[in-house]
Design a protein around this motif. Structure first.
Motif, PDB file in Angstrom:
ATOM      1  N   THR A  31     -29.037 -40.626 -31.641  1.00 15.15           N
ATOM      2  CA  THR A  31     -28.727 -40.686 -33.063  1.00 15.15           C
ATOM      3  C   THR A  31     -28.410 -42.138 -33.405  1.00 15.15           C
ATOM      4  O   THR A  31     -27.500 -42.725 -32.819  1.00 15.15           O
ATOM      5  CB  THR A  31     -27.498 -39.804 -33.397  1.00 15.15           C
ATOM      6  N   VAL A  32     -29.203 -42.693 -34.306  1.00 14.42           N
ATOM      7  CA  VAL A  32     -29.013 -44.092 -34.668  1.00 14.42           C
ATOM      8  C   VAL A  32     -28.638 -44.162 -36.147  1.00 14.42           C
ATOM      9  O   VAL A  32     -29.300 -43.550 -36.987  1.00 14.42           O
ATOM     10  CB  VAL A  32     -30.292 -44.908 -34.405  1.00 14.42           C
ATOM     11  N   ALA A 210     -20.765 -42.671 -39.092  1.00 13.13           N
ATOM     12  CA  ALA A 210     -21.580 -43.480 -38.192  1.00 13.13           C
ATOM     13  C   ALA A 210     -20.832 -43.710 -36.870  1.00 13.13           C
ATOM     14  O   ALA A 210     -21.403 -43.618 -35.785  1.00 13.13           O
ATOM     15  CB  ALA A 210     -21.911 -44.819 -38.850  1.00 13.13           C
ATOM     16  N   ARG A 211     -19.544 -43.981 -36.970  1.00 14.15           N
ATOM     17  CA  ARG A 211     -18.747 -44.298 -35.780  1.00 14.15           C
ATOM     18  C   ARG A 211     -18.650 -43.095 -34.841  1.00 14.15           C
ATOM     19  O   ARG A 211     -18.762 -43.224 -33.630  1.00 14.15           O
ATOM     20  CB  ARG A 211     -17.333 -44.740 -36.201  1.00 14.15           C
ATOM     21  N   THR A 212     -18.464 -41.912 -35.426  1.00 17.10           N
ATOM     22  CA  THR A 212     -18.218 -40.755 -34.567  1.00 17.10           C
ATOM     23  C   THR A 212     -19.499 -40.038 -34.155  1.00 17.10           C
ATOM     24  O   THR A 212     -19.548 -39.433 -33.093  1.00 17.10           O
ATOM     25  CB  THR A 212     -17.296 -39.739 -35.281  1.00 17.10           C
ATOM     26  N   VAL A 213     -20.538 -40.085 -34.973  1.00 15.07           N
ATOM     27  CA  VAL A 213     -21.732 -39.284 -34.674  1.00 15.07           C
ATOM     28  C   VAL A 213     -22.841 -40.107 -34.022  1.00 15.07           C
ATOM     29  O   VAL A 213     -23.567 -39.618 -33.166  1.00 15.07           O
ATOM     30  CB  VAL A 213     -22.259 -38.579 -35.950  1.00 15.07           C
ATOM     31  N   VAL A 217     -25.659 -48.224 -33.674  1.00 14.30           N
ATOM     32  CA  VAL A 217     -25.610 -48.628 -35.081  1.00 14.30           C
ATOM     33  C   VAL A 217     -26.467 -49.877 -35.250  1.00 14.30           C
ATOM     34  O   VAL A 217     -26.476 -50.760 -34.387  1.00 14.30           O
ATOM     35  CB  VAL A 217     -24.156 -48.944 -35.502  1.00 14.30           C
ATOM     36  N   LEU A 218     -27.236 -49.927 -36.325  1.00 16.96           N
ATOM     37  CA  LEU A 218     -28.009 -51.122 -36.664  1.00 16.96           C
ATOM     38  C   LEU A 218     -27.534 -51.620 -38.016  1.00 16.96           C
ATOM     39  O   LEU A 218     -27.306 -50.830 -38.929  1.00 16.96           O
ATOM     40  CB  LEU A 218     -29.508 -50.796 -36.748  1.00 16.96           C
ATOM     41  N   PHE A 219     -27.369 -52.926 -38.126  1.00 16.85           N
ATOM     42  CA  PHE A 219     -26.892 -53.481 -39.388  1.00 16.85           C
ATOM     43  C   PHE A 219     -27.997 -54.267 -40.078  1.00 16.85           C
ATOM     44  O   PHE A 219     -28.576 -55.180 -39.499  1.00 16.85           O
ATOM     45  CB  PHE A 219     -25.675 -54.385 -39.141  1.00 16.85           C
ATOM     46  N   PHE A 220     -28.303 -53.865 -41.308  1.00 15.25           N
ATOM     47  CA  PHE A 220     -29.372 -54.491 -42.099  1.00 15.25           C
ATOM     48  C   PHE A 220     -28.803 -55.517 -43.055  1.00 15.25           C
ATOM     49  O   PHE A 220     -27.781 -55.290 -43.689  1.00 15.25           O
ATOM     50  CB  PHE A 220     -30.081 -53.426 -42.941  1.00 15.25           C
ATOM     51  N   GLY A 229     -25.725 -52.254 -31.871  1.00 12.51           N
ATOM     52  CA  GLY A 229     -25.084 -51.991 -30.595  1.00 12.51           C
ATOM     53  C   GLY A 229     -24.577 -50.569 -30.562  1.00 12.51           C
ATOM     54  O   GLY A 229     -24.788 -49.816 -31.529  1.00 12.51           O
ATOM     55  N   THR A 230     -23.935 -50.208 -29.486  1.00 15.57           N
ATOM     56  CA  THR A 230     -23.371 -48.859 -29.436  1.00 15.57           C
ATOM     57  C   THR A 230     -22.301 -48.765 -30.522  1.00 15.57           C
ATOM     58  O   THR A 230     -21.713 -49.774 -30.915  1.00 15.57           O
ATOM     59  CB  THR A 230     -22.712 -48.568 -28.072  1.00 15.57           C
TER      60      THR A 230
END
Ligand code: ADP
Ligand code: MG
Lengths: 252, 219
Positions: A31-32, A210-213, A217-220, A229-230
């Motif tokens: 899951t991203v 986002a943090r828990t699921v 994570v990708l930052f645009f 990163g994770t």
């Protein structure tokens, strides 16, 4: 094996570059979460992956099949039918739900399996019942979308997207059109899918979600992925000052 | 007014009414589906098809129905195509109304939210499947009111065919008025037209209710 590979993806609208060379890869079951300010190109990325938009350059591979490639500056898509077949490995949940208002919840879920995948009615209905239970909407099978709350509509939309057996689920701000109290019910459905190892690429402004699921994570920013990163390292140990400020903006 | 005179007029007026209803029915039966053909043409991805359909719609909406009637009845024979009066009337009305319906359908189709097309596409629908299973069914409830309005206009437009000598309600009355120097017949046909449009209005209200059953009900 990677279920999705995106390499150096670009997308221009006229002279404006909405995506400036985006690359990412996802494994099955991951899951991203994609976060970033509005207008940074998050939706455009999802819409290029499911061909709602045609790319300006780059390469996308889904489940080992080439959706689009760029050879010597020439963007190459397979023929229409082939393209549709590859695309059907993905499924999309929209910010505005986009349920079909002339069909009941059950019919919204069964129409694609019956008319597109050619499944028989009884099987499609049995499966839709299962999906409605999964999203907690079994009591509304025969209701029309206009009779449901936003959160309920979105849960049905998730069931509809799952009904075509996608390998990769795309979510574009699935809770942004919802009141806070309705957001939670949709988030808990998505969290449940994550536990079942559904592969999901989710654009969201819900940082806690986002943090828990999310696994990653990708930052645009401005059409580029500038960090990733994770979930743990991204949120707990963020070095980038601008991203830290962005994240702080969401803490209430 | 004299009841026995009215009774005397009624047979020819009723015959005229029959002719009017026949023209009305034939026009609807053919122009409602033909309009959809031109709609699909006018939004088609094939340029010549799109241009031709749009030209057709423009011409038939942009010129007077009466002129079209004259053209088809008096003009076409010069091109080697001759229809009798009644056929000319039906052909003109079908062609004319198809153009109006085409425009109504097109507006209806284009009023459907883009998200519907997108959702269908992401589920694997082809453009034609999207049109047939998702867009057109939603368009029906939206076009019913304007289509109904148009057919009420049609009831009244049928009187135009008097101009090429086709028998119908108005012509029947005109005959009686000229013969008897008495406008009773005009009053009677006015009442008949009013009754017709009233019946249509009631039928349409029913239709509208039926086709909007999925729209927001008080939850
Ligand atoms: N169809 C379009 N035509 C022109 N510009 C567009 C179109 N779609 C998106 N854009 C622009 O591309 C940029 C990225 O949009 P989007 O991907 O929707 O951002 P996000 O989802 O991150 O908010 C925005 O500046 C937006 O205005
Ligand atoms: Mg967006």
């Amino acid at each position: 094996m990677a279920i999705l590979t995106v390499e150096n993806l670009t997308k221009r609208y006229g002279g404006f570059e909405a995506l400036k060379g985006v690359s990412l890869s996802m494994d099955r079951g991951e899951t991203v979460a994609i976060i970033g300010s509005s207008g940074s190109g998050k939706s455009t990325l999802l819409r290029c992956i499911n061909t709602l938009e045609r790319v300006s350059g780059g390469r996308i591979e889904i489940d080992g099949e080439v959706l689009v490639d760029t050879i010597n500056g020439q963007v190459k898509y397979p023929p229409e039918k082939e393209l549709r077949r590859i695309c059907m490995k993905t499924s999309m949940v929209f910010q505005q739900f986009n349920l079909f208002p002339h069909l009941t919840c059950l019919e919204n879920i069964t129409i694609a399996p019956i008319k597109i995948l050619g499944q028989n009615r009884a099987d499609a209905i049995a499966k839709a019942d299962r999906l409605l239970r999964l999203v907690g909407m079994e009591s509304k099978a025969d209701s029309f979308p206009s009779m449901l709350s936003g959160g309920q509509q979105q849960r049905v939309a998730i069931a509809r997207a799952l009904a075509v057996d996608p390998q990769l689920m795309l979510f574009d701000e699935p809770t942004s059109a919802l009141d806070p109290e309705l957001t939670a019910e949709v988030i808990s459905v998505i969290a449940k899918l994550a536990q079942q190892d559904m592969t999901m690429l989710i654009v969201t402004h819900e940082m806690e979600f986002a943090r828990t699921v999310a696994d990653r994570v990708l930052f645009f920013e401005d059409g580029e992925i500038i960090a990733g990163g994770t979930a743990a390292e991204f949120f707990e140990n963020q070095q980038n000052e601008r991203i830290r400020r962005f994240l702080n903006g969401f803490q209430k | 007014m004299d009841l026995s005179y009215i009774a005397l007029l009624m047979p020819s007026l009723l015959r005229g009414l029959g002719q009017t209803l026949w023209l009305f029915a034939l026009t609807l039966i053919f122009s409602l589906p033909l309009g959809l053909v031109f709609t699909l043409g006018s939004i088609s991805k094939i340029p010549p098809l799109r241009w031709l359909s749009r030209l057709y719609i423009w011409v038939f909406r942009g010129t007077p129905l009466m002129l079209q009637l004259f053209f088809i009845y008096y003009g076409l024979p010069f091109l080697g195509v001759a229809f009798d009066r009644t056929t000319s009337a039906v052909v003109t009305f079908v062609l004319n109304y198809a153009a109006y319906f085409a425009e109504i359908y097109r507006a209806g189709i284009q009023s459907i939210d883009r998200g519907q097309h997108e959702a269908a596409k992401t589920l694997g629908f082809t453009p034609w499947q999207t049109m047939r299973l998702i867009i057109l069914p939603q368009t029906i409830s939206r076009v019913i009111p304007p289509v109904c309005n148009e057919t009420i206009t049609l009831v009244k437009d049928t009187a135009l065919v008097t101009a090429i000598g086709v028998g119908e309600l108005l012509k029947a009355a005109e005959g009686a008025v000229n013969r008897d120097m008495d406008i009773t017949a005009y009053i009677l046909v006015a009442l008949i037209y009013l009754a017709l449009t009233f019946v249509l209005t009631v039928v349409y209200e029913r239709l509208e209710k039926r086709f909007s059953r999925h729209q927001k009900k008080e939850a």
